[in-house]
Motif scaffolding. Structure first.
Motif, mmCIF file in Angstrom:
data_model
loop_
_atom_site.group_PDB
_atom_site.id
_atom_site.type_symbol
_atom_site.label_atom_id
_atom_site.label_comp_id
_atom_site.label_asym_id
_atom_site.label_seq_id
_atom_site.Cartn_x
_atom_site.Cartn_y
_atom_site.Cartn_z
ATOM 1 N N LYS A 11 0.764 -1.137 -0.155
ATOM 2 C CA LYS A 11 0.111 0.065 -0.150
ATOM 3 C C LYS A 11 0.724 1.279 -0.054
ATOM 4 C CE LYS A 11 -3.924 -2.083 2.208
ATOM 5 N NZ LYS A 11 -4.912 -1.998 1.221
ATOM 6 N N LEU A 42 -5.321 5.221 0.422
ATOM 7 C CA LEU A 42 -4.418 4.357 0.963
ATOM 8 C C LEU A 42 -3.661 4.857 2.321
ATOM 9 C CD1 LEU A 42 -2.504 4.073 -2.600
ATOM 10 C CD2 LEU A 42 -3.392 2.166 -0.882
ATOM 11 N N CYS A 46 -2.948 2.812 5.522
ATOM 12 C CA CYS A 46 -1.637 2.492 5.945
ATOM 13 C C CYS A 46 -1.659 2.861 7.657
ATOM 14 C CB CYS A 46 -0.789 3.437 5.250
ATOM 15 S SG CYS A 46 -0.090 2.592 3.699
#
Length: 68
Positions: A11, A42, A46
């Motif tokens: 990612k 993303l 994350c």
């Protein structure tokens, strides 16, 4: 945990790619918006992965403290 790390790395690499794309001068506004939205997703993913790893580390630390 290994799967989590690989998932995070994948990612993060995708996020880096999007950042590079956003730095280009030849994108339309629509392309910029699409990539920006993907980037935000993303970043959220994350961050969630990192928070989960942090929680896991805290649990390990607490377990070690209990057994000492």
């Amino acid at each position: 945990m290994t799967t989590t790390i690989k998932n995070y790395e994948k990612k993060y690499a995708a996020l880096e790619s999007i950042v590079e794309t956003l730095d280009r001068d030849d994108l339309s506004i629509n392309e910029l918006l699409i990539n920006y939205k993907k980037g935000l997703v993303l970043v959220k993913e994350c961050t969630s992965i990192l928070e989960n790893v942090e929680d896991e580390i805290q649990q390990i630390i607490e377990e070690v403290k209990i057994t000492e």
